[in-house]
Design a protein around this motif. Structure first.
Motif, PDB file in Angstrom:
ATOM      1  N   TYR A 115      -7.952   7.243  -4.197  1.00 28.09           N
ATOM      2  CA  TYR A 115      -7.438   6.575  -5.396  1.00 28.09           C
ATOM      3  C   TYR A 115      -6.623   5.346  -5.015  1.00 28.09           C
ATOM      4  O   TYR A 115      -6.731   4.288  -5.634  1.00 28.09           O
ATOM      5  CB  TYR A 115      -6.570   7.530  -6.221  1.00 28.09           C
ATOM      6  CG  TYR A 115      -7.344   8.388  -7.181  1.00 28.09           C
ATOM      7  CD1 TYR A 115      -7.661   7.922  -8.456  1.00 28.09           C
ATOM      8  CD2 TYR A 115      -7.767   9.663  -6.834  1.00 28.09           C
ATOM      9  CE1 TYR A 115      -8.368   8.702  -9.354  1.00 28.09           C
ATOM     10  CE2 TYR A 115      -8.473  10.459  -7.719  1.00 28.09           C
ATOM     11  CZ  TYR A 115      -8.770   9.969  -8.980  1.00 28.09           C
ATOM     12  OH  TYR A 115      -9.478  10.751  -9.866  1.00 28.09           O
ATOM     13  N   ARG A 116      -5.791   5.503  -3.989  1.00 30.66           N
ATOM     14  CA  ARG A 116      -4.953   4.388  -3.544  1.00 30.66           C
ATOM     15  C   ARG A 116      -5.789   3.188  -3.127  1.00 30.66           C
ATOM     16  O   ARG A 116      -5.469   2.047  -3.441  1.00 30.66           O
ATOM     17  CB  ARG A 116      -4.086   4.852  -2.371  1.00 30.66           C
ATOM     18  CG  ARG A 116      -3.404   3.751  -1.581  1.00 30.66           C
ATOM     19  CD  ARG A 116      -2.347   3.047  -2.376  1.00 30.66           C
ATOM     20  NE  ARG A 116      -1.273   3.970  -2.733  1.00 30.66           N
ATOM     21  CZ  ARG A 116      -0.287   3.637  -3.564  1.00 30.66           C
ATOM     22  NH1 ARG A 116      -0.258   2.445  -4.106  1.00 30.66           N
ATOM     23  NH2 ARG A 116       0.657   4.507  -3.852  1.00 30.66           N
TER      24      ARG A 116
ATOM     25  N   ALA B 218      -5.807  11.448  -2.738  1.00 35.96           N
ATOM     26  CA  ALA B 218      -4.856  10.394  -3.093  1.00 35.96           C
ATOM     27  C   ALA B 218      -5.160   9.092  -2.369  1.00 35.96           C
ATOM     28  O   ALA B 218      -5.016   7.998  -2.943  1.00 35.96           O
ATOM     29  CB  ALA B 218      -3.437  10.861  -2.776  1.00 35.96           C
ATOM     30  N   GLU B 219      -5.595   9.173  -1.114  1.00 37.05           N
ATOM     31  CA  GLU B 219      -5.907   7.963  -0.356  1.00 37.05           C
ATOM     32  C   GLU B 219      -7.097   7.222  -0.975  1.00 37.05           C
ATOM     33  O   GLU B 219      -7.136   5.981  -0.986  1.00 37.05           O
ATOM     34  CB  GLU B 219      -6.210   8.318   1.097  1.00 37.05           C
ATOM     35  CG  GLU B 219      -5.003   8.764   1.903  1.00 37.05           C
ATOM     36  CD  GLU B 219      -4.526  10.161   1.560  1.00 37.05           C
ATOM     37  OE1 GLU B 219      -5.330  10.949   1.002  1.00 37.05           O
ATOM     38  OE2 GLU B 219      -3.357  10.466   1.826  1.00 37.05           O
TER      39      GLU B 219
ATOM     40  N   ALA C 240       0.809  -1.220   0.000  1.00 41.12           N
ATOM     41  CA  ALA C 240       0.000   0.000   0.000  1.00 41.12           C
ATOM     42  C   ALA C 240       0.837   1.263   0.000  1.00 41.12           C
ATOM     43  O   ALA C 240       0.356   2.321  -0.389  1.00 41.12           O
ATOM     44  CB  ALA C 240      -0.937   0.011   1.217  1.00 41.12           C
TER      45      ALA C 240
ATOM     46  N   LYS D  85       5.140   3.148  -4.715  1.00 41.69           N
ATOM     47  CA  LYS D  85       4.760   3.873  -5.921  1.00 41.69           C
ATOM     48  C   LYS D  85       4.502   2.864  -7.040  1.00 41.69           C
ATOM     49  O   LYS D  85       5.070   1.779  -7.071  1.00 41.69           O
ATOM     50  CB  LYS D  85       5.886   4.822  -6.338  1.00 41.69           C
ATOM     51  CG  LYS D  85       6.127   5.953  -5.336  1.00 41.69           C
ATOM     52  CD  LYS D  85       5.068   7.015  -5.441  1.00 41.69           C
ATOM     53  CE  LYS D  85       5.421   8.222  -4.591  1.00 41.69           C
ATOM     54  NZ  LYS D  85       4.457   9.304  -4.714  1.00 41.69           N
ATOM     55  N   GLN D  86       3.642   3.277  -8.003  1.00 41.14           N
ATOM     56  CA  GLN D  86       3.273   2.345  -9.054  1.00 41.14           C
ATOM     57  C   GLN D  86       4.186   2.480 -10.264  1.00 41.14           C
ATOM     58  O   GLN D  86       4.833   3.497 -10.472  1.00 41.14           O
ATOM     59  CB  GLN D  86       1.817   2.593  -9.463  1.00 41.14           C
ATOM     60  CG  GLN D  86       0.837   2.555  -8.308  1.00 41.14           C
ATOM     61  CD  GLN D  86       0.982   1.313  -7.455  1.00 41.14           C
ATOM     62  OE1 GLN D  86       1.243   0.243  -7.963  1.00 41.14           O
ATOM     63  NE2 GLN D  86       0.824   1.454  -6.157  1.00 41.14           N
TER      64      GLN D  86
ATOM     65  N   TYR E  95      -7.055   1.458  -6.175  1.00 46.82           N
ATOM     66  CA  TYR E  95      -5.940   0.835  -6.876  1.00 46.82           C
ATOM     67  C   TYR E  95      -5.476  -0.441  -6.170  1.00 46.82           C
ATOM     68  O   TYR E  95      -5.184  -1.455  -6.818  1.00 46.82           O
ATOM     69  CB  TYR E  95      -4.782   1.826  -6.984  1.00 46.82           C
ATOM     70  CG  TYR E  95      -3.759   1.441  -8.026  1.00 46.82           C
ATOM     71  CD1 TYR E  95      -3.766   2.011  -9.286  1.00 46.82           C
ATOM     72  CD2 TYR E  95      -2.792   0.473  -7.754  1.00 46.82           C
ATOM     73  CE1 TYR E  95      -2.844   1.636 -10.250  1.00 46.82           C
ATOM     74  CE2 TYR E  95      -1.869   0.099  -8.712  1.00 46.82           C
ATOM     75  CZ  TYR E  95      -1.895   0.680  -9.952  1.00 46.82           C
ATOM     76  OH  TYR E  95      -0.985   0.301 -10.895  1.00 46.82           O
ATOM     77  N   ASP E  96      -5.396  -0.409  -4.864  1.00 48.92           N
ATOM     78  CA  ASP E  96      -4.924  -1.582  -4.128  1.00 48.92           C
ATOM     79  C   ASP E  96      -5.918  -2.741  -4.199  1.00 48.92           C
ATOM     80  O   ASP E  96      -5.514  -3.908  -4.251  1.00 48.92           O
ATOM     81  CB  ASP E  96      -4.635  -1.210  -2.675  1.00 48.92           C
ATOM     82  CG  ASP E  96      -3.368  -0.377  -2.512  1.00 48.92           C
ATOM     83  OD1 ASP E  96      -2.578  -0.333  -3.477  1.00 48.92           O
ATOM     84  OD2 ASP E  96      -3.174   0.221  -1.447  1.00 48.92           O
TER      85      ASP E  96
ATOM     86  N   LEU F 189       0.066   8.704  -6.775  1.00 46.16           N
ATOM     87  CA  LEU F 189       0.219   7.252  -6.866  1.00 46.16           C
ATOM     88  C   LEU F 189       1.561   6.857  -7.460  1.00 46.16           C
ATOM     89  O   LEU F 189       2.003   5.724  -7.293  1.00 46.16           O
ATOM     90  CB  LEU F 189      -0.896   6.650  -7.729  1.00 46.16           C
ATOM     91  CG  LEU F 189      -2.312   6.713  -7.175  1.00 46.16           C
ATOM     92  CD1 LEU F 189      -3.292   6.163  -8.197  1.00 46.16           C
ATOM     93  CD2 LEU F 189      -2.412   5.940  -5.873  1.00 46.16           C
TER      94      LEU F 189
END
Length: 221
Positions: A124-125, A121-122, A7, A10-11, A128-129, A54
């Motif tokens: 989106y994260r 951002a959280e 978590a 970076k991607q 994404y996770d 991200l």
């Protein structure tokens, strides 16, 4: 479950994002919703900042109506811009145009409209996770709050190919309904994913409930 992304990491550069900002804003006095400002920052800038947090994310912004107002505020932003003719505007067409502008290395794609003030951002994260740890049969993940589909959504290369082939259902919500075995409706209580601004009533309600100002930028007012 598959995937091992931590978590906090970076991607990689295999992820892209399309921000939809081509609408006319007909219920907001025909003004561009993405140029509303929360705490002095335009919503379109807030989206870009949240996505870039991200990591290495390739971002395309789809403009159409109000391109002359929005494009100047994106000049210093790390994004590519594509313009959709106003008379061809629809959400599915906007998605297809945005996807077509991404580089071939993009295998995973985030899609989000530009009028969700509270997305950060959280948020989106979290989406994404969930995507990175999905089952192999799942190609599309979107948040759902109290039965209401939200954004951003994220999907893989299989869905990207369907969009580019001209599938007209994507962008209307019909794709999720037509592909239930390949879709994960991620259940969450976080209303950031569904708190959009479509009308002046929505804007006033937002200010009353959050005690935060949501005002038009000088470029619009």
């Amino acid at each position: 479950m598959t995937g091992t992304v931590d978590a906090g990491t970076k991607q990689s550069g295999d992820t892209g994002a399309v921000i939809l900002a081509a609408g006319a804003g007909s219920r907001l006095g025909r003004r561009p919703k993405c140029l509303l400002e929360l705490d002095g920052t335009a919503l379109i800038h807030r989206q870009i900042q949240a996505i870039k947090a991200l990591g290495e994310i390739e971002i395309v912004v789809v403009l159409g109506h109000h391109c002359n107002l929005i494009a100047p505020v994106l000049e210093d932003q790390p994004v590519s811009i594509v313009v959709q003719p106003e008379d061809q505007h629809s959400q599915s067409a906007s998605v297809r145009l945005g996807v077509s502008e991404l580089s071939a290395k993009v295998n995973n794609l985030l899609i989000c409209p530009s009028d969700l003030p509270l997305l950060n951002a959280e948020d989106y994260r979290a989406v994404y996770d969930i995507f990175r740890t999905r089952e192999p049969s799942i190609h599309f993940i979107g948040p759902e709050v109290a039965g209401i589909p939200g954004h951003p959504v994220i999907f893989d290369s299989q869905v990207i190919k369907q969009i580019l082939s001209g599938d007209p259902t994507f962008g209307s919500g019909a794709w999720r309904t037509a592909n239930p075995l390949n879709t994960q409706r991620w259940q969450t209580t976080n209303d950031h994913y569904i708190r959009d601004i479509d009308s002046e009533e929505d804007r006033r309600r937002f200010e009353a409930e959050t005690k935060r100002k949501l005002q038009w930028s000088k470029a619009v007012s």
